[in-house]
Design a protein around this motif. Structure first.
Motif, PDB file in Angstrom:
ATOM      1  N   VAL A 137       0.888  -1.169   0.000  1.00  0.00           N
ATOM      2  CA  VAL A 137       0.000   0.000   0.000  1.00  0.00           C
ATOM      3  C   VAL A 137       0.925   1.218   0.000  1.00  0.00           C
ATOM      4  CG1 VAL A 137      -2.035   1.050   1.057  1.00  0.00           C
ATOM      5  CG2 VAL A 137      -1.400  -1.284   1.671  1.00  0.00           C
ATOM      6  N   GLY A 138       0.864   2.008  -1.054  1.00  0.00           N
ATOM      7  CA  GLY A 138       1.764   3.159  -1.154  1.00  0.00           C
ATOM      8  C   GLY A 138       3.212   2.696  -1.031  1.00  0.00           C
ATOM      9  N   ASP A 139       3.958   3.317  -0.115  1.00  0.00           N
ATOM     10  CA  ASP A 139       5.369   2.944   0.051  1.00  0.00           C
ATOM     11  C   ASP A 139       5.559   1.857   1.113  1.00  0.00           C
ATOM     12  OD1 ASP A 139       4.588   4.567   2.136  1.00  0.00           O
ATOM     13  OD2 ASP A 139       6.402   5.792   2.153  1.00  0.00           O
ATOM     14  N   VAL A 140       4.461   1.244   1.553  1.00  0.00           N
ATOM     15  CA  VAL A 140       4.516   0.264   2.646  1.00  0.00           C
ATOM     16  C   VAL A 140       4.299  -1.145   2.102  1.00  0.00           C
ATOM     17  CG1 VAL A 140       3.477  -0.425   4.850  1.00  0.00           C
ATOM     18  CG2 VAL A 140       3.561   2.001   4.208  1.00  0.00           C
ATOM     19  N   GLU A 141       5.202  -2.047   2.474  1.00  0.00           N
ATOM     20  CA  GLU A 141       5.022  -3.457   2.107  1.00  0.00           C
ATOM     21  C   GLU A 141       4.758  -4.258   3.367  1.00  0.00           C
ATOM     22  OE1 GLU A 141       8.107  -5.037  -0.377  1.00  0.00           O
ATOM     23  OE2 GLU A 141       8.280  -3.136  -1.429  1.00  0.00           O
ATOM     24  N   LEU A 142       3.764  -5.128   3.285  1.00  0.00           N
ATOM     25  CA  LEU A 142       3.378  -5.929   4.453  1.00  0.00           C
ATOM     26  C   LEU A 142       3.545  -7.405   4.143  1.00  0.00           C
ATOM     27  CD1 LEU A 142      -0.069  -4.183   5.117  1.00  0.00           C
ATOM     28  CD2 LEU A 142       1.970  -3.886   6.519  1.00  0.00           C
ATOM     29  N   LEU A 143       4.140  -8.130   5.086  1.00  0.00           N
ATOM     30  CA  LEU A 143       4.129  -9.587   4.991  1.00  0.00           C
ATOM     31  C   LEU A 143       3.323 -10.110   6.177  1.00  0.00           C
ATOM     32  CD1 LEU A 143       5.123 -12.263   3.673  1.00  0.00           C
ATOM     33  CD2 LEU A 143       6.939 -12.246   5.406  1.00  0.00           C
ATOM     34  N   PRO A 144       2.103 -10.619   5.923  1.00  0.00           N
ATOM     35  CA  PRO A 144       1.321 -11.189   7.027  1.00  0.00           C
ATOM     36  C   PRO A 144       1.834 -12.594   7.362  1.00  0.00           C
ATOM     37  CG  PRO A 144      -0.061 -10.571   5.114  1.00  0.00           C
ATOM     38  CD  PRO A 144       1.354 -10.620   4.651  1.00  0.00           C
ATOM     39  N   VAL A 145       1.959 -12.863   8.649  1.00  0.00           N
ATOM     40  CA  VAL A 145       2.440 -14.170   9.104  1.00  0.00           C
ATOM     41  C   VAL A 145       1.450 -14.705  10.122  1.00  0.00           C
ATOM     42  CG1 VAL A 145       4.283 -15.338  10.390  1.00  0.00           C
ATOM     43  CG2 VAL A 145       4.864 -13.529   8.756  1.00  0.00           C
TER      44      VAL A 145
END
Ligand SMILES: [Zn+2]
Ligand SMILES: [Zn+2]
Length: 250
Positions: A137-145
């Motif tokens: 999202v935008g400049d944010v990367e998320l890795l859900p664990v």
């Protein structure tokens, strides 16, 4: 990627479900160059944002770890805020575990049955975070664990990257050794530690966590979601414990 990015994390709440020690429920404001978002959204959210003069309209999106009330029950009040107090036009996105949309809409209906959240003046968007599927999202990367906090529903921890700046947030969970790898060289590991000695169910206890801490290589470890006993012992642990208003500059 490949660039150190400035990220600020403000602790808006750091307690377990019981507001132990008089502290508000968990919520964290994360600000990067291009994004402002909330990590979890406990029911005391609006109180703590307004006490600190933080503009609720600045929030671009919300990331929810799991659907326990102390982590997502602030959302209906934030949506209400965007209808009446800070009328919103731009879309508002909620990212959370599978089933997030139905649960948030049901919660809103339960609290404000006479106000529809189906015909809002802004677009309410939901995005399901699937374990191990990175999303941006935008400049944010998320890795859900996925973490073993709930049995029938999905609880998530997140690795959050903005450029080369990395944050790991445990959400609620018992300890998993994967956190050692996940938080390797992370700028911040925001780790729940609900219990001190007395087990609080599917949560981390200090008496186990303290043996693992020497294996962590994160630059900063901050314990949060503190229960009553943890709060009472916080000053003597030799590890940083979250408290409201604390601003962590990465
Ligand atoms: Zn919780
Ligand atoms: Zn929980």
């Amino acid at each position: 990627m490949g660039r150190r990015a400035r990220v600020d994390v403000t602790i808006l709440g750091s307690s377990d479900a019981f507001c132990s020690g008089g502290h508000p429920h968990v919520a964290y404001l994360v600000e990067s160059e291009r994004s402002t978002f909330l990590l979890d959204c406990g029911p005391t959210l609006l109180l703590t944002m307004k006490q600190r003069g933080i503009d609720t309209a600045a929030v671009d999106f919300v990331v929810i770890s799991h659907m326990h009330g102390d982590h997502f029950a602030g959302l209906p009040f934030l949506i209400l805020e965007y209808i009446y107090e800070r009328p919103r036009q731009r879309p508002f996105r909620v990212i959370g575990p599978p089933g997030i949309e139905a649960r948030v809409r049901a919660l809103f209906r339960a609290l404000y049955g006479d106000i529809s959240c189906d015909a809002l003046p802004f677009r309410l968007e939901f995005e399901e975070a699937e374990p191990e599927k990175p999303l941006a999202v935008g400049d944010v990367e998320l890795l859900p664990v996925q973490v073993p906090h709930q049995v029938d529903e999905v609880s998530l921890a997140y690795r959050i990257s903005v450029g080369d700046t990395r944050i790991v947030y445990s959400g609620d969970t018992p300890w998993i050794d994967r956190f050692i790898e996940l938080s390797r060289d992370a700028d911040l590991f925001l780790c729940e530690c609900t219990a001190y000695e007395t087990s609080m169910g599917r949560h981390i206890e200090w008496h186990s966590l303290k043996h693992v801490i020497p294996k962590l290589t994160c630059r900063r470890l901050v314990l949060t979601h503190l229960g009553r006993e943890m709060r009472a012992h916080a000053a003597e642990l030799g590890v940083e414990c979250a408290t409201e208003g604390m601003k962590i500059e990465l």
